[in-house]
Design a protein around this motif. Structure first.
Motif, PDB file in Angstrom:
ATOM      1  N   ARG A  69      40.935  33.883  35.550  1.00 26.84           N
ATOM      2  CA  ARG A  69      40.260  34.433  36.684  1.00 26.84           C
ATOM      3  C   ARG A  69      41.421  35.438  37.294  1.00 26.84           C
ATOM      4  O   ARG A  69      42.629  35.170  37.260  1.00 26.84           O
ATOM      5  N   SER A  70      40.961  36.310  38.090  1.00 26.23           N
ATOM      6  CA  SER A  70      41.746  37.139  38.549  1.00 26.23           C
ATOM      7  C   SER A  70      42.116  36.742  40.133  1.00 26.23           C
ATOM      8  O   SER A  70      41.293  36.131  40.834  1.00 26.23           O
ATOM      9  N   SER A  71      43.276  37.435  40.402  1.00 26.61           N
ATOM     10  CA  SER A  71      43.640  37.352  41.982  1.00 26.61           C
ATOM     11  C   SER A  71      42.609  37.616  43.025  1.00 26.61           C
ATOM     12  O   SER A  71      42.395  36.995  43.912  1.00 26.61           O
ATOM     13  N   THR A  72      41.784  38.909  42.411  1.00 21.69           N
ATOM     14  CA  THR A  72      40.715  39.299  43.356  1.00 21.69           C
ATOM     15  C   THR A  72      39.854  38.318  43.637  1.00 21.69           C
ATOM     16  O   THR A  72      39.173  38.147  44.443  1.00 21.69           O
ATOM     17  N   GLU A  87      37.804  43.648  32.680  1.00 22.81           N
ATOM     18  CA  GLU A  87      38.851  44.157  33.779  1.00 22.81           C
ATOM     19  C   GLU A  87      39.543  42.891  34.045  1.00 22.81           C
ATOM     20  O   GLU A  87      39.047  41.740  34.479  1.00 22.81           O
ATOM     21  N   HIS A  88      40.875  42.973  34.497  1.00 20.15           N
ATOM     22  CA  HIS A  88      41.554  41.983  35.236  1.00 20.15           C
ATOM     23  C   HIS A  88      42.228  41.075  34.034  1.00 20.15           C
ATOM     24  O   HIS A  88      42.403  39.725  34.532  1.00 20.15           O
ATOM     25  N   ASP A  89      41.627  41.109  32.893  1.00 22.26           N
ATOM     26  CA  ASP A  89      41.822  39.915  31.825  1.00 22.26           C
ATOM     27  C   ASP A  89      43.539  39.946  31.538  1.00 22.26           C
ATOM     28  O   ASP A  89      44.048  40.957  30.899  1.00 22.26           O
ATOM     29  N   LEU A  90      44.184  39.175  31.936  1.00 25.54           N
ATOM     30  CA  LEU A  90      45.759  38.951  31.915  1.00 25.54           C
ATOM     31  C   LEU A  90      46.174  38.839  30.487  1.00 25.54           C
ATOM     32  O   LEU A  90      47.185  39.196  30.028  1.00 25.54           O
ATOM     33  N   PRO A 122      44.431  42.024  27.249  1.00 24.57           N
ATOM     34  CA  PRO A 122      44.086  43.234  28.059  1.00 24.57           C
ATOM     35  C   PRO A 122      43.067  44.385  27.293  1.00 24.57           C
ATOM     36  O   PRO A 122      43.128  44.475  25.951  1.00 24.57           O
ATOM     37  N   ASP A 155      33.414  46.185  33.888  1.00 24.10           N
ATOM     38  CA  ASP A 155      34.201  46.156  35.053  1.00 24.10           C
ATOM     39  C   ASP A 155      33.659  44.759  35.765  1.00 24.10           C
ATOM     40  O   ASP A 155      32.722  44.561  36.041  1.00 24.10           O
ATOM     41  N   ASP A 193      35.312  41.175  38.388  1.00 26.28           N
ATOM     42  CA  ASP A 193      36.408  40.316  39.053  1.00 26.28           C
ATOM     43  C   ASP A 193      36.788  39.129  38.387  1.00 26.28           C
ATOM     44  O   ASP A 193      37.675  38.611  38.687  1.00 26.28           O
ATOM     45  N   GLY A 206      38.036  38.652  35.219  1.00 22.70           N
ATOM     46  CA  GLY A 206      38.849  38.502  34.233  1.00 22.70           C
ATOM     47  C   GLY A 206      38.520  38.080  32.956  1.00 22.70           C
ATOM     48  O   GLY A 206      37.527  38.232  32.551  1.00 22.70           O
TER      49      GLY A 206
END
Length: 352
Positions: free
Chosen positions: A223-226, A300-303, A306, A326, A328, A330
């Protein structure tokens, strides 16, 4: 594609013996079983669903215990089980009923543990194909999966190119990047260096603090930092300094309740070795060889997987179409917010 609208049949959750199986490594097992879930009307087109790392065959589940893709799959859902049958297998090497490291070796009467043969993504696909033949499924409409499931979907389209019409690949790249391998290595080392691991001959998962750390590491990448900031916002609780710490501790404890550490290691290694270009003159050449229509989805935000690499694959495959979401969430975007991207899959299924 002509679709019927029969009444959905009850959920089936069972296992099927596929007999002997030879792995890519050349190792051989005389008896292999795959656990599976099957839902939807008899005679309807089949969609094969492939699960992620710590997933299982329960993709649909029940009202009381929904599966991991409940909401995406079901009556009236984007993958509509009024029109499709959905079959999901627990992967070879898994620990939810399929033959894997936690299974009993019939020749010794003891668990395989680390004596189980190395497993590849291609091994998983070949085993599922054998199981589908045993179930009498001669073709499928589509194969779909995210993350580890997406890796299997890539391979399905190359190993059995005429077996399906469509491939839905979510949050997965044509090969695992060095960044992904790095995080898998941290998780694997945390387990393997735990004194209680005992080279795979641990008494139970409960003793393995290294397994907890491996899961926590994974959760940070999923999951994303956001999203973490929105959810926790540096909030405190009475037990630890921050709620994010309690969350990670909970995830570490929970993984030990429903997954086998040896199986986790085997599947991490299978992910590390994922590369559709292996033995096929590179992934770009392999991308041109698909016969089924391919629909890729990135988040989006998939580390780990990508958008840039997934969409790059789609550019090389003449049969591919890419969609970016799009979000949050990830990498975990493929498990949530079905209302935001499920209709894209639905429309592709029904456009034939």
């Amino acid at each position: 594609m002509s679709l019927k609208n029969p009444t959905s049949q009850p959920l089936t959750s069972s296992s099927i013996a596929i007999g002997s199986f030879t792995f890519e490594s050349g190792e051989h097992l005389k008896h292999v079983e795959l656990a599976y879930e099957r839902y939807g009307p008899q005679g309807a087109p089949v969609i094969l669903v492939c699960h992620a790392l710590t997933g299982n065959q329960i993709a649909v589940g029940s009202d009381e215990e929904p599966g991991w893709w409940a909401g995406l799959i079901g009556d009236g859902c984007p993958i509509d089980t009024k029109h499709f049958q959905v079959i999901t297998f627990n992967v070879l090497g898994g620990c939810h009923g399929s033959t894997g490291p936690a299974s009993i070796n019939p020749e010794t009467g003891r668990k395989y543990r680390q004596s189980f043969p190395d497993v590849t993504i291609r091994d998983m696909v070949h085993a599922q194909y054998q199981a589908l033949q045993k179930l009498g499924v001669k073709e499928v409409q589509a194969v779909a999966g995210g993350s580890l499931g997406g890796m299997q979907t890539y391979e399905w389209g190359l190993l059995y190119p005429g077996y399906m019409k469509q491939l839905f690949i979510l949050a997965a790249t044509p090969y695992l990047s060095d960044y992904g391998i790095a995080f898998n290595h941290i998780g694997a080392r945390a387990i393997q260096t735990d004194p209680q691991f005992k080279e795979g001959y641990y008494e139970s998962n409960d003793q393995l603090q290294g397994f907890e750390i491996a899961r926590m590491t994974g959760m940070v990448t999923y999951r994303s930092s956001t999203l973490f900031q929105k959810r926790f916002a540096r909030s405190h609780n009475a037990e630890t300094s921050y709620n994010i710490q309690s969350y990670l501790d909970h995830q570490g404890d929970k993984i030990k309740e429903h997954f086998d550490a040896n199986s986790y290691l085997y599947l991490l290694q299978a992910m590390n070795n994922h590369d559709i270009g292996r033995g096929r003159e590179g992934w770009k050449t392999a991308a041109e060889k698909y016969e089924a229509d391919i629909y890729t989805i990135s988040f989006e935000h998939d580390l780990l997987y990508p958008c840039a690499l997934i969409s790059h694959f789609a550019e090389y495959s003449p049969r591919a179409e890419h969609h970016h979401v799009d979000t949050d969430y990830g990498h975990d975007g493929f498990l949530v917010e079905f209302n935001r991207w499920g209709n894209w899959i639905h429309n592709k299924l029904f456009q034939k």
